[in-house]
Design a protein around this motif. Sequence first.
Motif, PDB file in Angstrom:
ATOM      1  N   LEU A 188     -17.386 -20.267  12.678  1.00  0.00           N
ATOM      2  CA  LEU A 188     -16.738 -20.094  11.364  1.00  0.00           C
ATOM      3  C   LEU A 188     -17.787 -20.015  10.270  1.00  0.00           C
ATOM      4  N   SER A 189     -17.483 -19.254   9.235  1.00  0.00           N
ATOM      5  CA  SER A 189     -18.375 -19.212   8.073  1.00  0.00           C
ATOM      6  C   SER A 189     -18.009 -20.358   7.127  1.00  0.00           C
ATOM      7  N   ALA A 190     -18.783 -20.530   6.085  1.00  0.00           N
ATOM      8  CA  ALA A 190     -18.487 -21.559   5.081  1.00  0.00           C
ATOM      9  C   ALA A 190     -17.257 -21.180   4.258  1.00  0.00           C
ATOM     10  N   TYR A 191     -16.702 -19.978   4.509  1.00  0.00           N
ATOM     11  CA  TYR A 191     -15.468 -19.566   3.810  1.00  0.00           C
ATOM     12  C   TYR A 191     -14.252 -19.776   4.706  1.00  0.00           C
ATOM     13  N   LEU A 192     -14.500 -20.270   5.912  1.00  0.00           N
ATOM     14  CA  LEU A 192     -13.461 -20.577   6.898  1.00  0.00           C
ATOM     15  C   LEU A 192     -12.920 -19.361   7.643  1.00  0.00           C
ATOM     16  N   ASN A 193     -13.614 -18.212   7.542  1.00  0.00           N
ATOM     17  CA  ASN A 193     -13.214 -17.092   8.410  1.00  0.00           C
ATOM     18  C   ASN A 193     -14.190 -16.991   9.581  1.00  0.00           C
ATOM     19  N   PHE A 194     -13.740 -16.322  10.650  1.00  0.00           N
ATOM     20  CA  PHE A 194     -14.606 -16.139  11.811  1.00  0.00           C
ATOM     21  C   PHE A 194     -15.781 -15.253  11.405  1.00  0.00           C
ATOM     22  N   LEU A 195     -16.986 -15.630  11.836  1.00  0.00           N
ATOM     23  CA  LEU A 195     -18.142 -14.780  11.545  1.00  0.00           C
ATOM     24  C   LEU A 195     -17.924 -13.411  12.210  1.00  0.00           C
ATOM     25  N   GLN A 196     -17.320 -13.435  13.388  1.00  0.00           N
ATOM     26  CA  GLN A 196     -17.155 -12.176  14.135  1.00  0.00           C
ATOM     27  C   GLN A 196     -15.905 -11.389  13.721  1.00  0.00           C
ATOM     28  N   TYR A 197     -14.885 -12.083  13.221  1.00  0.00           N
ATOM     29  CA  TYR A 197     -13.637 -11.412  12.802  1.00  0.00           C
ATOM     30  C   TYR A 197     -13.321 -11.860  11.377  1.00  0.00           C
ATOM     31  N   PRO A 198     -13.978 -11.263  10.398  1.00  0.00           N
ATOM     32  CA  PRO A 198     -13.904 -11.799   9.033  1.00  0.00           C
ATOM     33  C   PRO A 198     -12.506 -11.800   8.415  1.00  0.00           C
ATOM     34  N   ARG A 199     -11.577 -11.070   9.015  1.00  0.00           N
ATOM     35  CA  ARG A 199     -10.222 -11.088   8.430  1.00  0.00           C
ATOM     36  C   ARG A 199      -9.418 -12.294   8.908  1.00  0.00           C
ATOM     37  N   ILE A 200      -9.927 -13.003   9.893  1.00  0.00           N
ATOM     38  CA  ILE A 200      -9.156 -14.139  10.425  1.00  0.00           C
ATOM     39  C   ILE A 200      -9.779 -15.460   9.980  1.00  0.00           C
ATOM     40  N   PHE A 201      -8.960 -16.243   9.311  1.00  0.00           N
ATOM     41  CA  PHE A 201      -9.392 -17.546   8.802  1.00  0.00           C
ATOM     42  C   PHE A 201      -8.750 -18.638   9.655  1.00  0.00           C
ATOM     43  N   LEU A 202      -9.410 -19.777   9.728  1.00  0.00           N
ATOM     44  CA  LEU A 202      -8.803 -20.947  10.375  1.00  0.00           C
ATOM     45  C   LEU A 202      -8.636 -22.021   9.318  1.00  0.00           C
ATOM     46  N   ALA A 203      -7.590 -22.824   9.461  1.00  0.00           N
ATOM     47  CA  ALA A 203      -7.397 -23.914   8.501  1.00  0.00           C
ATOM     48  C   ALA A 203      -6.742 -25.086   9.207  1.00  0.00           C
ATOM     49  N   GLY A 204      -6.996 -26.277   8.665  1.00  0.00           N
ATOM     50  CA  GLY A 204      -6.344 -27.466   9.195  1.00  0.00           C
ATOM     51  C   GLY A 204      -7.121 -28.072  10.338  1.00  0.00           C
ATOM     52  N   GLN A 205      -6.406 -28.891  11.085  1.00  0.00           N
ATOM     53  CA  GLN A 205      -7.042 -29.663  12.156  1.00  0.00           C
ATOM     54  C   GLN A 205      -7.744 -28.753  13.173  1.00  0.00           C
ATOM     55  N   ILE A 206      -7.178 -27.581  13.379  1.00  0.00           N
ATOM     56  CA  ILE A 206      -7.731 -26.668  14.379  1.00  0.00           C
ATOM     57  C   ILE A 206      -9.139 -26.183  14.010  1.00  0.00           C
ATOM     58  N   SER A 207      -9.475 -26.270  12.708  1.00  0.00           N
ATOM     59  CA  SER A 207     -10.807 -25.822  12.275  1.00  0.00           C
ATOM     60  C   SER A 207     -11.873 -26.884  12.555  1.00  0.00           C
TER      61      SER A 207
ATOM     62  N   VAL B  98     -11.537 -30.395  11.472  1.00  0.00           N
ATOM     63  CA  VAL B  98     -11.471 -31.624  10.667  1.00  0.00           C
ATOM     64  C   VAL B  98     -10.409 -32.527  11.294  1.00  0.00           C
ATOM     65  N   GLU B  99     -10.340 -33.758  10.795  1.00  0.00           N
ATOM     66  CA  GLU B  99      -9.380 -34.724  11.341  1.00  0.00           C
ATOM     67  C   GLU B  99      -8.621 -35.333  10.168  1.00  0.00           C
ATOM     68  N   GLY B 100      -7.300 -35.409  10.275  1.00  0.00           N
ATOM     69  CA  GLY B 100      -6.526 -36.131   9.259  1.00  0.00           C
ATOM     70  C   GLY B 100      -5.641 -35.218   8.423  1.00  0.00           C
ATOM     71  N   TYR B 101      -4.573 -35.821   7.887  1.00  0.00           N
ATOM     72  CA  TYR B 101      -3.616 -35.068   7.071  1.00  0.00           C
ATOM     73  C   TYR B 101      -4.301 -34.425   5.861  1.00  0.00           C
ATOM     74  N   VAL B 102      -5.036 -35.261   5.115  1.00  0.00           N
ATOM     75  CA  VAL B 102      -5.584 -34.778   3.836  1.00  0.00           C
ATOM     76  C   VAL B 102      -6.661 -33.725   4.097  1.00  0.00           C
ATOM     77  N   GLU B 103      -7.514 -34.007   5.079  1.00  0.00           N
ATOM     78  CA  GLU B 103      -8.590 -33.072   5.412  1.00  0.00           C
ATOM     79  C   GLU B 103      -7.998 -31.737   5.878  1.00  0.00           C
ATOM     80  N   SER B 104      -6.908 -31.804   6.660  1.00  0.00           N
ATOM     81  CA  SER B 104      -6.287 -30.566   7.155  1.00  0.00           C
ATOM     82  C   SER B 104      -5.751 -29.750   5.973  1.00  0.00           C
ATOM     83  N   ALA B 105      -5.047 -30.439   5.070  1.00  0.00           N
ATOM     84  CA  ALA B 105      -4.509 -29.736   3.898  1.00  0.00           C
ATOM     85  C   ALA B 105      -5.651 -29.160   3.056  1.00  0.00           C
ATOM     86  N   ALA B 106      -6.759 -29.918   2.957  1.00  0.00           N
ATOM     87  CA  ALA B 106      -7.898 -29.453   2.144  1.00  0.00           C
ATOM     88  C   ALA B 106      -8.462 -28.148   2.697  1.00  0.00           C
TER      89      ALA B 106
END
Length: 446
Positions: A331-350, A352-360
């Motif tokens: 992932l880049s620092a913008y939360l998109n895949f370096l290889q597939y820049p149109r796809i972003f990841l967010a939440g626990q799957i990226s 991080v751990e926790g409700y607040v961190e996932s929402a952030a």
Amino acid sequence: MTTENRKPKTENRCITVIGGGLAGSEAAWQAARRGVRVRLFEMKPLKFSPAHQSPFLGELVCSNSLRAEGRESAVGLLKEEMRRLNSLIMAAALATRVPAGKALAVDRGEFAAHITRALEAEPLVEIIREEVAAPDPEATTIIATGPLTSEPLAEALGKLSGQQNLHFYDAIAPIVAAESLDMQKIFRASRYGAGDDYLNCPFSEAEYAAFYEAMMHAEQAPLKPFEEPRYFEGCLPVEIMAARGFRTLLFGPMKPVGLTDPKTGRQPFAVVQLRCENREGTLYNLVGFQTKLKYGEQERVFRLIPGLEQAEFVRLGSIHRNTFIHSPGILSAYLNFLQYPRIFLAGQISGVEGYVESAAMGMLAGINAARQAVSRSLITPPRETALGALIAHLTNTATKDFQPMNVNFGLFPPLEGRIPKKLRGAAYAERALEALAEWIDRELAE
Ligand SMILES: Cc1cc2nc3c(=O)[nH]c(=O)nc-3n(C[C@H](O)[C@H](O)[C@H](O)COP(=O)(O)OP(=O)(O)OC[C@H]3O[C@@H](n4cnc5c(N)ncnc54)[C@H](O)[C@@H]3O)c2cc1C
């Protein structure tokens, strides 16, 4: 301070958000506030993960607490930063809070209803109750399907990230703050004289026996019904290994071979090795100490390790069912895949751990996906902020064993000068909020 204005609807471009949990709801909200149309896919109520029960968006699957509120704690600071960036999750939490001392706890039903109503009322958001099996790599898409992502999408994610980078369980070893270690007892060395990268906590036979006894009698955290223990031999919980026999750990994570304690000139009876966790050298993990012991028990037992008597545990160990990717290098620092820049990841799957961190992470992915949709440059928050500290964790390619992490001050760049411990939280917060304000003025003001 003004934040990005809404663009006229006629200019709208569209993004897709998959998963209407904490991250996906926040992402959809942030994108819509920036004038971008959002198609938000949520599989409930047609299909529920083993932990979800309510048809609402933004469901809290377990505790109703969003943890400490004061800015002098890292998670309190993260919440304040999110509030300043017009977070929907924070607005819902403040509107539905229940008394919980210094924590921000909510009425979970009201909280999720608030989020659902806000998104239903948002004209730029279309909520589609459907399971998505794979993202379209050509469309700007945020995947925010959480730790219990449904199987077809997990399979698709494996293809995007590489199967070896997709994990279904976390195996988390505790992390301690470097400054809380007793360096009179601990020595630096790598095995067989190959450098001095590790901190070594040496045990006498009597110390090991006491530690072993405490571990064998410590209580384990109960498993959720859907968490059958399918441990890999290479990453067994330390207490399971210990239960195989008094000496088993001496041939596993506590083996002393190749190490000489400079104080005695001899090989210790047993050793716990600590490995540096971040570039700043402020955090160390207990190598091979992934564990299912209850949190209170971990602190009690692990403080019997010589040199860790006063240790500050910034993360305790755990093993959960948890779908996440090994984000450093992917992932880049913008939360998109370096290889597939149109796809972003967010939440626990990226990662991080926790409700607040996932929402952030939903918030940052939503801001960036919206910017991509209108051909603006992507942005990342300053390193000094709690948001920036989490991004630094997700993109830290120096880490040897990446695992999901709650926000904590060990992830922040160290403060300058010697600041008394009880004033440090406030100092981190002051520096972070100043940096955030400048960033908002520079990057988000119109
Ligand atoms: C059992 C359990 C208990 C937890 N307890 C806590 C706790 O007490 N405190 C804490 O801070 N953190 C806790 N966590 C960790 C984490 O903070 C939460 O899981 C959090 O909800 C993660 O937010 P998220 O938005 O990433 O995922 P979620 O909130 O889980 O949202 C994901 C959404 O995506 C949907 N979805 C999944 N697959 C698809 C698909 N293919 N198509 C469409 N929709 C899909 C799901 O139905 C869900 O609504 C817990 C995790 C688990 C698994």
